[in-house]
Design a protein around this motif. Sequence first.
Motif, mmCIF file in Angstrom:
data_model
loop_
_atom_site.group_PDB
_atom_site.id
_atom_site.type_symbol
_atom_site.label_atom_id
_atom_site.label_comp_id
_atom_site.label_asym_id
_atom_site.label_seq_id
_atom_site.Cartn_x
_atom_site.Cartn_y
_atom_site.Cartn_z
ATOM 1 N N HIS A 63 0.685 -1.207 0.198
ATOM 2 C CA HIS A 63 0.210 -0.017 0.110
ATOM 3 C C HIS A 63 0.880 1.230 -0.013
ATOM 4 O O HIS A 63 1.998 1.357 0.337
ATOM 5 C CB HIS A 63 -0.977 -0.156 1.304
ATOM 6 C CG HIS A 63 -1.804 -1.101 1.273
ATOM 7 N ND1 HIS A 63 -2.923 -1.262 0.494
ATOM 8 C CD2 HIS A 63 -1.848 -2.335 1.871
ATOM 9 C CE1 HIS A 63 -3.607 -2.348 0.658
ATOM 10 N NE2 HIS A 63 -2.882 -3.032 1.660
ATOM 11 N N ALA A 64 0.269 2.229 -0.507
ATOM 12 C CA ALA A 64 0.981 3.640 -0.651
ATOM 13 C C ALA A 64 1.157 4.057 0.968
ATOM 14 O O ALA A 64 0.127 4.146 1.462
ATOM 15 C CB ALA A 64 0.345 4.698 -1.434
ATOM 16 N N THR A 66 3.113 7.401 3.245
ATOM 17 C CA THR A 66 3.648 8.706 3.124
ATOM 18 C C THR A 66 4.131 8.934 4.462
ATOM 19 O O THR A 66 3.619 8.378 5.531
ATOM 20 C CB THR A 66 2.981 9.706 2.567
ATOM 21 O OG1 THR A 66 1.769 10.015 3.072
ATOM 22 C CG2 THR A 66 2.675 9.267 1.218
ATOM 23 N N PHE A 77 7.821 8.892 0.748
ATOM 24 C CA PHE A 77 7.046 7.924 0.240
ATOM 25 C C PHE A 77 7.863 6.537 -0.253
ATOM 26 O O PHE A 77 8.673 6.699 -0.337
ATOM 27 C CB PHE A 77 6.034 8.535 -0.607
ATOM 28 C CG PHE A 77 6.624 8.944 -2.066
ATOM 29 C CD1 PHE A 77 7.013 7.999 -2.948
ATOM 30 C CD2 PHE A 77 7.376 10.104 -2.086
ATOM 31 C CE1 PHE A 77 7.657 8.319 -3.959
ATOM 32 C CE2 PHE A 77 7.987 10.659 -3.305
ATOM 33 C CZ PHE A 77 8.063 9.627 -4.477
ATOM 34 N N ASN A 78 6.732 5.627 0.148
ATOM 35 C CA ASN A 78 7.120 4.198 -0.527
ATOM 36 C C ASN A 78 7.038 4.170 -1.836
ATOM 37 O O ASN A 78 6.185 4.482 -2.550
ATOM 38 C CB ASN A 78 6.688 3.196 0.333
ATOM 39 C CG ASN A 78 5.340 2.804 0.187
ATOM 40 O OD1 ASN A 78 4.729 4.047 -0.122
ATOM 41 N ND2 ASN A 78 4.788 1.604 0.427
ATOM 42 N N ALA A 80 5.109 1.948 -3.625
ATOM 43 C CA ALA A 80 4.004 1.176 -3.627
ATOM 44 C C ALA A 80 3.805 0.294 -4.907
ATOM 45 O O ALA A 80 4.145 0.603 -6.143
ATOM 46 C CB ALA A 80 2.834 1.676 -3.231
ATOM 47 N N ALA A 84 -1.680 1.784 -6.740
ATOM 48 C CA ALA A 84 -1.988 1.857 -5.500
ATOM 49 C C ALA A 84 -2.591 3.564 -5.296
ATOM 50 O O ALA A 84 -2.026 4.393 -5.840
ATOM 51 C CB ALA A 84 -0.941 1.770 -4.356
ATOM 52 N N THR A 85 -3.633 3.649 -4.218
ATOM 53 C CA THR A 85 -4.045 4.964 -4.190
ATOM 54 C C THR A 85 -3.582 5.464 -2.803
ATOM 55 O O THR A 85 -3.334 4.755 -1.945
ATOM 56 C CB THR A 85 -5.402 5.137 -4.460
ATOM 57 O OG1 THR A 85 -6.118 4.042 -3.471
ATOM 58 C CG2 THR A 85 -5.934 4.647 -5.783
ATOM 59 N N ILE A 86 -3.545 6.926 -2.707
ATOM 60 C CA ILE A 86 -3.214 7.307 -1.293
ATOM 61 C C ILE A 86 -4.541 7.841 -0.944
ATOM 62 O O ILE A 86 -5.390 8.583 -1.269
ATOM 63 C CB ILE A 86 -2.070 8.455 -1.286
ATOM 64 C CG1 ILE A 86 -0.651 7.925 -2.150
ATOM 65 C CG2 ILE A 86 -2.096 9.218 -0.124
ATOM 66 C CD1 ILE A 86 0.144 8.923 -2.231
#
Length: 90
Positions: A63-64, A66, A77-78, A80, A84-86
């Motif tokens: 998963h995203a 932050t 941030f990673n 993802a 993937a949505t934030i």
Amino acid sequence: MNGEVVGILEFYSARAEEPEAHVLEGLDSISAQLGMFVVRELAELTARRAGALQQAMFHSAAHALTAVDSQGIYLTFNPAEPGATITSYI
């Protein structure tokens, strides 16, 4: 350290003799300093391992994720999974 043993120093001699008081005092001081050094090194090693684990978990998450500071500025941030949505949480 609080009385906890973190290491042992051994000294050998070709012949048995009583240790001199000033030598024992010096060894007491040296051993206390060595003990503090060992405790600090172990604490730093533990912190480095914990940081490495945290980074590995952060960067391998599907998963995203932050990190945002108190002013809302994105710090990191990673990478993802694609698509993937934030989602924001306030």
